[in-house]
Design a protein around this motif. Structure first.
Motif, PDB file in Angstrom:
ATOM      1  N   ALA A   1      37.658  45.951  41.517  1.00 18.78           N
ATOM      2  CA  ALA A   1      38.621  45.510  40.494  1.00 18.78           C
ATOM      3  C   ALA A   1      39.067  44.076  40.706  1.00 18.78           C
ATOM      4  O   ALA A   1      39.875  43.551  39.922  1.00 18.78           O
ATOM      5  CB  ALA A   1      39.833  46.438  40.512  1.00 18.78           C
ATOM      6  N   LYS A   2      38.552  43.455  41.816  1.00 21.85           N
ATOM      7  CA  LYS A   2      38.909  42.075  42.141  1.00 21.85           C
ATOM      8  C   LYS A   2      40.424  41.913  42.285  1.00 21.85           C
ATOM      9  O   LYS A   2      41.071  41.057  41.644  1.00 21.85           O
ATOM     10  CB  LYS A   2      38.355  41.111  41.101  1.00 21.85           C
ATOM     11  N   THR A   3      40.987  42.794  43.113  1.00 30.51           N
ATOM     12  CA  THR A   3      42.418  42.746  43.391  1.00 30.51           C
ATOM     13  C   THR A   3      42.664  43.207  44.819  1.00 30.51           C
ATOM     14  O   THR A   3      41.703  43.437  45.575  1.00 30.51           O
ATOM     15  CB  THR A   3      43.198  43.628  42.390  1.00 30.51           C
ATOM     16  N   GLY A   4      43.907  43.357  45.212  1.00 31.82           N
ATOM     17  CA  GLY A   4      44.233  43.808  46.560  1.00 31.82           C
ATOM     18  C   GLY A   4      44.527  45.298  46.620  1.00 31.82           C
ATOM     19  O   GLY A   4      44.756  45.962  45.598  1.00 31.82           O
ATOM     20  N   LYS A   5      44.544  45.852  47.846  1.00 33.29           N
ATOM     21  CA  LYS A   5      44.809  47.280  48.035  1.00 33.29           C
ATOM     22  C   LYS A   5      46.220  47.654  47.591  1.00 33.29           C
ATOM     23  O   LYS A   5      46.454  48.779  47.131  1.00 33.29           O
ATOM     24  CB  LYS A   5      44.603  47.665  49.496  1.00 33.29           C
ATOM     25  N   THR A   6      47.146  46.702  47.721  1.00 34.89           N
ATOM     26  CA  THR A   6      48.523  46.993  47.318  1.00 34.89           C
ATOM     27  C   THR A   6      48.607  47.319  45.832  1.00 34.89           C
ATOM     28  O   THR A   6      49.294  48.264  45.417  1.00 34.89           O
ATOM     29  CB  THR A   6      49.442  45.804  47.635  1.00 34.89           C
ATOM     30  N   SER A   7      47.881  46.573  45.012  1.00 34.68           N
ATOM     31  CA  SER A   7      47.891  46.826  43.564  1.00 34.68           C
ATOM     32  C   SER A   7      47.273  48.184  43.239  1.00 34.68           C
ATOM     33  O   SER A   7      47.760  48.917  42.374  1.00 34.68           O
ATOM     34  CB  SER A   7      47.127  45.714  42.826  1.00 34.68           C
ATOM     35  N   VAL A   8      46.190  48.539  43.937  1.00 37.04           N
ATOM     36  CA  VAL A   8      45.557  49.842  43.721  1.00 37.04           C
ATOM     37  C   VAL A   8      46.522  50.953  44.117  1.00 37.04           C
ATOM     38  O   VAL A   8      46.642  51.979  43.430  1.00 37.04           O
ATOM     39  CB  VAL A   8      44.235  49.952  44.499  1.00 37.04           C
ATOM     40  N   SER A   9      47.222  50.786  45.238  1.00 39.12           N
ATOM     41  CA  SER A   9      48.189  51.785  45.693  1.00 39.12           C
ATOM     42  C   SER A   9      49.292  51.970  44.662  1.00 39.12           C
ATOM     43  O   SER A   9      49.714  53.105  44.382  1.00 39.12           O
ATOM     44  CB  SER A   9      48.802  51.378  47.032  1.00 39.12           C
ATOM     45  N   ARG A  10      49.756  50.871  44.094  1.00 40.45           N
ATOM     46  CA  ARG A  10      50.779  50.981  43.055  1.00 40.45           C
ATOM     47  C   ARG A  10      50.253  51.738  41.842  1.00 40.45           C
ATOM     48  O   ARG A  10      50.961  52.551  41.239  1.00 40.45           O
ATOM     49  CB  ARG A  10      51.240  49.574  42.643  1.00 40.45           C
ATOM     50  N   TYR A  11      49.022  51.479  41.473  1.00 42.74           N
ATOM     51  CA  TYR A  11      48.388  52.168  40.342  1.00 42.74           C
ATOM     52  C   TYR A  11      48.345  53.679  40.601  1.00 42.74           C
ATOM     53  O   TYR A  11      48.632  54.485  39.703  1.00 42.74           O
ATOM     54  CB  TYR A  11      46.976  51.625  40.142  1.00 42.74           C
ATOM     55  N   LEU A  12      47.986  54.045  41.833  1.00 43.36           N
ATOM     56  CA  LEU A  12      47.813  55.457  42.172  1.00 43.36           C
ATOM     57  C   LEU A  12      49.135  56.195  42.387  1.00 43.36           C
ATOM     58  O   LEU A  12      49.203  57.413  42.226  1.00 43.36           O
ATOM     59  CB  LEU A  12      46.960  55.594  43.443  1.00 43.36           C
ATOM     60  N   ASN A  13      50.181  55.460  42.751  1.00 49.43           N
ATOM     61  CA  ASN A  13      51.439  56.095  43.136  1.00 49.43           C
ATOM     62  C   ASN A  13      52.534  55.963  42.092  1.00 49.43           C
ATOM     63  O   ASN A  13      53.720  55.973  42.404  1.00 49.43           O
ATOM     64  CB  ASN A  13      51.921  55.519  44.473  1.00 49.43           C
ATOM     65  N   GLY A  14      52.136  55.855  40.834  1.00 45.48           N
ATOM     66  CA  GLY A  14      53.113  55.879  39.756  1.00 45.48           C
ATOM     67  C   GLY A  14      53.902  54.603  39.561  1.00 45.48           C
ATOM     68  O   GLY A  14      55.008  54.624  39.012  1.00 45.48           O
ATOM     69  N   GLU A  15      53.354  53.469  40.006  1.00 45.53           N
ATOM     70  CA  GLU A  15      54.052  52.195  39.843  1.00 45.53           C
ATOM     71  C   GLU A  15      53.250  51.245  38.944  1.00 45.53           C
ATOM     72  O   GLU A  15      53.239  50.024  39.140  1.00 45.53           O
ATOM     73  CB  GLU A  15      54.298  51.553  41.212  1.00 45.53           C
ATOM     74  N   LYS A  16      52.608  51.820  37.932  1.00 54.22           N
ATOM     75  CA  LYS A  16      51.768  51.008  37.042  1.00 54.22           C
ATOM     76  C   LYS A  16      52.575  49.963  36.277  1.00 54.22           C
ATOM     77  O   LYS A  16      52.031  48.945  35.849  1.00 54.22           O
ATOM     78  CB  LYS A  16      51.039  51.912  36.049  1.00 54.22           C
ATOM     79  N   HIS A  17      53.861  50.226  36.095  1.00 55.29           N
ATOM     80  CA  HIS A  17      54.685  49.287  35.340  1.00 55.29           C
ATOM     81  C   HIS A  17      54.811  47.927  36.043  1.00 55.29           C
ATOM     82  O   HIS A  17      55.217  46.932  35.422  1.00 55.29           O
ATOM     83  CB  HIS A  17      56.083  49.876  35.124  1.00 55.29           C
ATOM     84  N   LEU A  18      54.445  47.896  37.318  1.00 57.60           N
ATOM     85  CA  LEU A  18      54.498  46.641  38.068  1.00 57.60           C
ATOM     86  C   LEU A  18      53.225  45.811  37.899  1.00 57.60           C
ATOM     87  O   LEU A  18      53.152  44.683  38.411  1.00 57.60           O
ATOM     88  CB  LEU A  18      54.726  46.929  39.558  1.00 57.60           C
ATOM     89  N   LEU A  19      52.236  46.380  37.198  1.00 58.47           N
ATOM     90  CA  LEU A  19      50.937  45.718  37.049  1.00 58.47           C
ATOM     91  C   LEU A  19      50.743  45.243  35.619  1.00 58.47           C
ATOM     92  O   LEU A  19      51.249  45.835  34.668  1.00 58.47           O
ATOM     93  CB  LEU A  19      49.806  46.686  37.429  1.00 58.47           C
ATOM     94  N   SER A  20      49.956  44.190  35.459  1.00 53.50           N
ATOM     95  CA  SER A  20      49.638  43.704  34.117  1.00 53.50           C
ATOM     96  C   SER A  20      48.669  44.657  33.441  1.00 53.50           C
ATOM     97  O   SER A  20      47.974  45.440  34.103  1.00 53.50           O
ATOM     98  CB  SER A  20      49.008  42.308  34.196  1.00 53.50           C
ATOM     99  N   ASP A  21      48.613  44.600  32.127  1.00 55.92           N
ATOM    100  CA  ASP A  21      47.699  45.465  31.381  1.00 55.92           C
ATOM    101  C   ASP A  21      46.249  45.218  31.796  1.00 55.92           C
ATOM    102  O   ASP A  21      45.458  46.159  31.925  1.00 55.92           O
ATOM    103  CB  ASP A  21      47.864  45.237  29.877  1.00 55.92           C
ATOM    104  N   ASP A  22      45.904  43.954  31.980  1.00 52.54           N
ATOM    105  CA  ASP A  22      44.534  43.616  32.366  1.00 52.54           C
ATOM    106  C   ASP A  22      44.195  44.208  33.739  1.00 52.54           C
ATOM    107  O   ASP A  22      43.107  44.769  33.934  1.00 52.54           O
ATOM    108  CB  ASP A  22      44.360  42.098  32.399  1.00 52.54           C
ATOM    109  N   LEU A  23      45.135  44.117  34.674  1.00 53.19           N
ATOM    110  CA  LEU A  23      44.890  44.636  36.020  1.00 53.19           C
ATOM    111  C   LEU A  23      44.790  46.162  36.001  1.00 53.19           C
ATOM    112  O   LEU A  23      43.928  46.747  36.666  1.00 53.19           O
ATOM    113  CB  LEU A  23      45.996  44.184  36.969  1.00 53.19           C
ATOM    114  N   LYS A  24      45.644  46.804  35.228  1.00 53.41           N
ATOM    115  CA  LYS A  24      45.572  48.270  35.120  1.00 53.41           C
ATOM    116  C   LYS A  24      44.215  48.706  34.568  1.00 53.41           C
ATOM    117  O   LYS A  24      43.633  49.688  35.028  1.00 53.41           O
ATOM    118  CB  LYS A  24      46.707  48.786  34.225  1.00 53.41           C
ATOM    119  N   GLU A  25      43.731  47.960  33.578  1.00 48.38           N
ATOM    120  CA  GLU A  25      42.438  48.299  32.985  1.00 48.38           C
ATOM    121  C   GLU A  25      41.309  48.130  34.002  1.00 48.38           C
ATOM    122  O   GLU A  25      40.414  48.983  34.095  1.00 48.38           O
ATOM    123  CB  GLU A  25      42.186  47.422  31.765  1.00 48.38           C
TER     124      GLU A  25
END
Length: 344
Positions: A22-46
């Motif tokens: 996804a060309k990002t860091g593990k922290t962003s993936v962890s946020r995606y998986l742990n219900g913190e998607k609101h902290l990520l941009s739409d592009d990054l979530k996609e």
């Protein structure tokens, strides 16, 4: 990324693989998986969602539980999984677990105290978040095991003496009064309450309420009989003697649960007794065959599915830290009158 990428060296995609794809860091993936998607941009979530799909990434539940302190596992201990009551309770519990995102582990004790203690220890070792128990006994060593585990728990149907715990159950006093009044109002003059050994509060409550209600009708005869389910000869003797003692009375039998209702019906057939014309027959727990057996058998239907759902609801509250005093949550049921107890 037009095709699935190769996972890490272990042969299974890791969170590092997802982050790289996804060309990002593990922290962003962890946020995606742990219900913190609101902290990520739409592009990054996609991008993360697409990487998870392409890599067929499956999060490690063990790792997540170690981090969160919760396994999302719930135990259900049943006294007898062959009992229709238990099956309906299990359906309600399982449906509620799915709704809550919990995984259910089911254990059947076969009414054996040693098995109950074993499963309490086993579920504790699996670090389940909580347990729903349809108890066999859970006294002494078994209770000590649970107290040491210090797990949230809800009892269903049966209470445990000297053990403070939430209980989900039928309003047995109300139900027994309804059943007894139904028989008395339909003109039955001699009633026999048949129970398995009164080792659990459910049976004791129903028997006690029956006797108390019958005291208000002194013109009628109230008898009680205790029998093991496997003692078919003893059950036949109990029924035969009851009928012989009251040849001129309009007689009926009330059974403490569905399993005993079945055995009483079988015994009556062997004795050439016909429920309805010869003798009244009623029992707690609705049975799928009750309306097909002869003229039909009067039963008391418990909302067992709803009780299973309520048990998980109460357990989840305790898992989340609710510290309100323990309470009994009682449900009302429905008397289903059939021709086995029809008025003459």
């Amino acid at each position: 990324m037009s095709k699935k990428q190769e996972p890490g060296a272990a042969g299974r995609a890791t969170i590092r693989d997802v982050a790289s794809a996804a060309k990002t860091g593990k922290t962003s993936v962890s946020r995606y998986l742990n219900g913190e998607k609101h902290l990520l941009s739409d592009d990054l979530k996609e991008r993360i969602g697409r990487a998870i799909s392409l890599l067929d990434y499956q999060p490690s539940q063990m790792a997540r539980s170690l981090k969160s302190g919760q396994t999302r596992l719930v135990g259900l201990i049943l006294a007898d999984i062959t009992n229709p009551y238990s099956v309906e309770v299990m359906r309600g519990v399982e449906a509620a677990c799915r709704q809550e995102g919990l995984t259910l582990l089911v254990c059947n004790t076969n009414n054996e105290l040693d098995q109950e203690k074993h499963y309490l220890q086993l579920l504790s070792s699996y670090r389940v978040d909580g347990i729903v128990v349809n108890a066999v006994g859970m006294r002494e060593a078994a209770i000590s095991t649970l107290q040491q585990a210090n797990l949230p728990m809800v009892l269903i149907d049966r209470k445990v003496a000297d053990f403070a715990c939430d209980v989900i159950a039928l309003n047995n006093v109300e139900a027994t009064q309804m059943m007894t009044d139904h028989l008395l109002q339909n003109g039955f003059e001699a009633l026999l309450f048949v129970t398995e050994p009164a080792t659990v509060n459910t049976r004791l409550d129903r028997l006690r309420t029956f006797l108390q209600r019958m005291q208000q009708s002194p013109q009628c005869i109230a008898e009680q009989g205790e029998i093991e389910l496997s003692n078919s000869q003893g059950l036949e003797t109990l029924l035969r003697d009851f009928v012989a003692r009251h040849p001129d009375k309009h007689k009926a039998v009330m059974c403490v649960n569905g399993a005993l209702t079945l055995q009483v019906a079988r015994a009556m057939r062997r004795l050439d007794m016909t429920w309805g014309p010869d003798i009244g027959l009623s029992g707690f727990d609705e049975l799928v065959w009750a309306d097909l057996a002869g003229v039909g058998i009067t039963t008391f239907k418990q909302p067992t599915y709803d009780m299973g759902v309520a048990a998980i609801g109460q357990l989840v509250m305790r898992i989340q830290g609710n510290t309100e005093p323990v309470k009994d949550i009682e449900f009302s049921g429905e008397l289903i009158a059939r021709a086995s107890t029809a008025a003459r």
